[in-house]
Design a protein around this motif. Structure first.
Motif, mmCIF file in Angstrom:
data_model
loop_
_atom_site.group_PDB
_atom_site.id
_atom_site.type_symbol
_atom_site.label_atom_id
_atom_site.label_comp_id
_atom_site.label_asym_id
_atom_site.label_seq_id
_atom_site.Cartn_x
_atom_site.Cartn_y
_atom_site.Cartn_z
ATOM 1 N N ALA A 38 0.568 -1.103 -0.227
ATOM 2 C CA ALA A 38 0.226 -0.117 -0.211
ATOM 3 C C ALA A 38 0.977 1.024 0.290
ATOM 4 C CB ALA A 38 -1.077 -0.017 1.573
ATOM 5 N N LEU A 39 1.598 1.223 0.763
ATOM 6 C CA LEU A 39 2.716 2.717 0.495
ATOM 7 C C LEU A 39 4.055 2.345 -0.496
ATOM 8 C CD1 LEU A 39 4.310 2.055 4.540
ATOM 9 C CD2 LEU A 39 2.410 3.458 3.666
ATOM 10 N N ILE A 40 4.156 1.582 -1.008
ATOM 11 C CA ILE A 40 4.706 1.556 -2.253
ATOM 12 C C ILE A 40 3.604 2.312 -3.302
ATOM 13 C CG2 ILE A 40 5.698 0.550 -3.983
ATOM 14 C CD1 ILE A 40 6.328 -1.565 -2.228
ATOM 15 N N GLN A 41 2.180 2.182 -3.613
ATOM 16 C CA GLN A 41 1.742 2.046 -4.037
ATOM 17 C C GLN A 41 1.017 3.673 -3.849
ATOM 18 O OE1 GLN A 41 2.990 0.481 -6.849
ATOM 19 N NE2 GLN A 41 1.036 0.025 -7.826
ATOM 20 N N ALA A 42 1.179 3.777 -2.806
ATOM 21 C CA ALA A 42 -0.205 5.169 -2.472
ATOM 22 C C ALA A 42 -0.036 6.374 -3.134
ATOM 23 C CB ALA A 42 0.587 5.813 -0.890
ATOM 24 N N ASN A 43 1.074 6.672 -4.151
ATOM 25 C CA ASN A 43 1.121 7.691 -4.915
ATOM 26 C C ASN A 43 0.372 7.953 -5.999
ATOM 27 O OD1 ASN A 43 2.753 10.843 -3.175
ATOM 28 N ND2 ASN A 43 3.632 8.552 -3.042
ATOM 29 N N GLU A 44 0.714 6.350 -6.747
ATOM 30 C CA GLU A 44 -0.021 6.389 -8.192
ATOM 31 C C GLU A 44 -1.260 5.954 -7.931
ATOM 32 O OE1 GLU A 44 0.599 2.378 -11.208
ATOM 33 O OE2 GLU A 44 2.122 2.573 -9.167
ATOM 34 N N TRP A 45 -1.884 5.313 -6.904
ATOM 35 C CA TRP A 45 -3.284 5.403 -6.537
ATOM 36 C C TRP A 45 -4.035 6.395 -6.676
ATOM 37 C CZ3 TRP A 45 -3.268 -0.002 -4.103
ATOM 38 C CH2 TRP A 45 -2.451 -1.199 -4.694
ATOM 39 N N GLY A 46 -3.163 6.997 -5.343
ATOM 40 C CA GLY A 46 -3.900 8.500 -5.151
ATOM 41 C C GLY A 46 -3.651 7.627 -3.789
ATOM 42 N N TRP A 47 -3.475 8.688 -2.723
ATOM 43 C CA TRP A 47 -3.920 8.506 -0.625
ATOM 44 C C TRP A 47 -5.376 8.117 -0.171
ATOM 45 C CZ3 TRP A 47 -0.038 7.637 2.283
ATOM 46 C CH2 TRP A 47 0.903 7.454 2.032
ATOM 47 N N SER A 48 -6.657 8.976 -1.201
ATOM 48 C CA SER A 48 -7.991 8.258 -1.171
ATOM 49 C C SER A 48 -8.546 7.151 -1.708
ATOM 50 C CB SER A 48 -8.537 9.673 -1.566
ATOM 51 O OG SER A 48 -8.088 10.031 -1.968
ATOM 52 N N SER A 49 -7.739 6.689 -2.672
ATOM 53 C CA SER A 49 -7.880 5.738 -3.129
ATOM 54 C C SER A 49 -8.609 3.894 -2.833
ATOM 55 C CB SER A 49 -6.290 4.755 -4.133
ATOM 56 O OG SER A 49 -6.815 3.832 -4.545
ATOM 57 N N PRO A 50 -9.880 3.587 -3.359
ATOM 58 C CA PRO A 50 -10.519 2.034 -2.677
ATOM 59 C C PRO A 50 -9.324 1.155 -2.676
ATOM 60 C CG PRO A 50 -12.249 3.453 -3.846
ATOM 61 C CD PRO A 50 -10.302 4.046 -4.225
ATOM 62 N N LYS A 51 -8.424 1.262 -3.530
ATOM 63 C CA LYS A 51 -7.682 0.013 -3.027
ATOM 64 C C LYS A 51 -6.613 0.103 -1.941
ATOM 65 C CE LYS A 51 -6.324 0.663 -7.868
ATOM 66 N NZ LYS A 51 -5.413 0.206 -9.129
ATOM 67 N N LEU A 52 -6.081 1.450 -2.018
ATOM 68 C CA LEU A 52 -5.544 1.383 -1.423
ATOM 69 C C LEU A 52 -5.671 2.012 0.873
ATOM 70 C CD1 LEU A 52 -2.592 2.837 -0.246
ATOM 71 C CD2 LEU A 52 -3.366 5.115 0.096
ATOM 72 N N LEU A 53 -7.319 1.984 0.626
ATOM 73 C CA LEU A 53 -7.292 2.423 1.960
ATOM 74 C C LEU A 53 -8.086 0.480 2.543
ATOM 75 C CD1 LEU A 53 -10.542 5.122 1.462
ATOM 76 C CD2 LEU A 53 -8.317 4.472 3.044
ATOM 77 N N VAL A 54 -8.408 -0.676 1.261
ATOM 78 C CA VAL A 54 -8.475 -1.941 1.628
ATOM 79 C C VAL A 54 -7.020 -3.000 1.532
ATOM 80 C CG1 VAL A 54 -8.817 -4.135 0.095
ATOM 81 C CG2 VAL A 54 -10.566 -1.844 -0.137
ATOM 82 N N LEU A 55 -6.430 -2.719 1.696
ATOM 83 C CA LEU A 55 -4.734 -2.389 2.115
ATOM 84 C C LEU A 55 -4.769 -2.346 2.724
ATOM 85 C CD1 LEU A 55 -2.555 -2.858 -1.370
ATOM 86 C CD2 LEU A 55 -3.518 -4.810 -0.287
#
Length: 540
Positions: free
Chosen positions: A215-232
């Motif tokens: 999640a931390l690696i992908q945070a800036n690519e997905w966006g910090w409010s991205s559903p994928k990030l929040l799920v992870l």
């Protein structure tokens, strides 16, 4: 029975070679990435997984590897890790596709996760307690040497023999390490760890660490409010809670939770987390600052940056024994303050800064690293039961690795936002200059003003506009120089915001550093008192 004399020295060299090799690979590859990108005809978004895959596997596997080493033999796991690292290095160099390359980099990261934490209990086992401060100083110095030589050695090898050479260099180091280890290292285990494997605990912790790190690696690519990030992030939290519940009910858990009843151990882990996050500002950003803003070559940038880890190496080797004698608190607290100040001062640099201004700031940062790193690791060794040094090393290395990943994610977010903000301001200024310049034809002014608003004087359109001015209009060269200076100011201001973030993170670590060791008396007065007794004193 402990080794003595030259056999102990050579055994320690074998351990250090494995440690050096694993750390070197985390920095040496960065210089080779442009060459690898051209070789595989890929973009940097895909090529970044050459670094991310290694870091992800390393962070995820650290505690599991430390636990298995405590159970089944630290020498055995060390040799398995070094062997796996050497084989993976050879296969990375032979890779003819990007998926193959990333796969073997992941295996390298897993092998490094075995090697790095095991080096501390193996080294401690070679020496009596009164020498362990000196040993941790050398350990910290070697860490600095690996970081120092990575960019420079990577640049030299890549220029001379291609990107494959930065991986093939591990083969002779690893083979010599194995030959020495098999003869000289003695086996050691944690007798209280048992032989049963906690499969459920390992699965839960692996899932939690993977979810959090990815999640931390992908945070800036997905966006910090991205559903994928929040799920992870949610999955990581849930898995970690379940893991703690399961471990608290086991007789022989993979992670002894009683370690976290030692206050100094918790503060040391927090200190290392903040160090890992904060130091990424100079470690991660300085190469971009030097090559992008100042126009230095990759090799020149590597040589300049080496001032930082070289200073760290010298100071680490000096303060380790002193911290063992007088306690670590003041050394770590002072080191965190120096780190915070030097990182903040890096934000004062501009495109016009002389080389000396950059070098002394980096050297000061290295002094802070030397004051903080070896003493805080020495505190961990003194304040946990001796048989738990292995798993404690895994926890502390994991917290630092997570801090590094978190630091990169936060820095990229802050830097991207700063670049956007400062580019908008610069673009407005440039558009105003173009509009107010009476020497430019009206048609050109209108067209170029629109272009400057869109690109802020940068990018292909902005560059083409400037070249057109220089070629066709007498006012173009003068205005182009002015615009170039304004864009450099914008870039420097963007880097400054990121460096100041790193300084603020490190500033928060001063209190944690001061609490990372409760020992006030001289260890020399304790004679051969056991580390376990020291840990009991710390818990009390």
């Amino acid at each position: 029975m402990q080794l003595t004399g030259w056999r102990r020295t050579v055994a320690f060299v074998a351990i250090i070679m494995g440690f050096f090799m694993a750390l070197l690979d985390a920095t040496i590859v960065n210089v080779a990435l442009p060459d690898m990108t051209r070789s595989f005809h890929s973009g940097m978004d895909h090529m970044s997984w050459v670094v991310n895959g290694y870091n992800l596997a390393f962070a995820v596997c650290l505690i599991t590897a430390s636990r298995l080493a405590d159970q089944f033999g630290r020498k055995r796991l060390f040799m398995i890790g070094v062997t796996g690292f050497v084989i993976a290095s050879a296969l990375v160099g032979l890779s003819d596709s990007l998926p193959m390359l990333v796969t073997f980099r992941v295996i390298q990261g897993m092998a490094a996760a075995i090697v790095v934490p095991v080096t501390i209990p193996l080294a401690v086992d070679l020496f009596p307690p009164q020498m362990r401060g000196m040993i941790m100083g050398i350990w910290g110095g070697i860490s600095g040497l690996a970081a120092a030589s990575g960019p420079t050695l990577g640049g030299i090898l890549t220029d001379a023999m291609g990107w494959q050479a930065v991986f093939y260099v591990n083969l002779p180091i690893g083979l010599i390490c194995l030959l020495l280890s098999v003869r000289l290292l003695r086996e050691s285990v944690d007798p209280s760890a048992g032989r049963g494997i906690d499969w459920l605990g390992m699965g839960l912790l692996t899932g939690a660490m993977f979810s959090l790190t990815y999640a931390l690696i992908q945070a800036n690519e997905w966006g910090w409010s991205s559903p994928k990030l929040l799920v992870l992030l949610g999955a990581a939290a849930v898995l970690l809670v379940i893991f703690l519940m399961v471990e608290s009910r086991l007789r022989n858990p993979m992670l002894p939770l009683r370690l976290f009843r030692i206050g100094t151990f918790n503060w040391a882990c927090l200190t290392l987390l903040l160090i890992g996050a904060g130091v990424m500002a100079p470690s991660f950003l300085m190469s971009y600052f030097l090559t992008g803003l100042l126009g230095k070559s990759v090799l020149q940038a590597g040589l300049i940056i080496s001032a930082m880890p070289l200073a760290s190496m010298v100071v680490s080797a000096s303060v380790g024994a002193l911290a063992n004698r007088f306690g670590s608190r003041l050394f770590v607290g002072t080191g965190m303050a120096v780190l915070a100040a030097s990182t903040w001062l890096l934000g004062d640099l501009t495109a016009a800064s002389p080389l000396s201004a950059i070098v002394w700031r980096l050297a000061l940062f290295g002094v802070g690293m030397g004051l903080a790193m070896a003493p805080v690791m020495g505190s961990v060794i003194r304040n946990v039961p001796e048989e738990k040094i292995g798993i404690a090393s895994g926890v502390t290395n994991m917290t630092r690795a997570l801090g590094s990943v978190m630091g990169v994610a936060l820095l990229v977010m802050v830097l991207n936002q700063a670049v956007a903000d400062n580019t908008v301001k610069a673009g407005a200024d440039i558009a105003a200059w173009v509009s107010a310049d009476e020497r430019l034809p009206a048609g050109a002014k209108a067209e170029l003003a629109v272009q400057m608003k869109e690109v802020g004087g940068s990018g292909e359109a902005g560059g083409a506009a400037l070249r057109s001015w220089v070629e066709h209009y007498p006012a173009g060269a003068e205005l182009a120089a002015r615009i170039g200076g304004r864009m450099q100011e914008a870039s420097a201001a963007s880097f400054a915001r990121a460096f100041h973030l790193g300084g603020a993170v490190l500033l928060a670590g001063i209190v944690a550093g001061l609490l990372s060791d409760s020992r006030k008396s001289r260890i020399a007065a304790e004679g051969s008192a056991s580390v376990t007794a020291a840990a009991g004193s710390a818990e009390g």
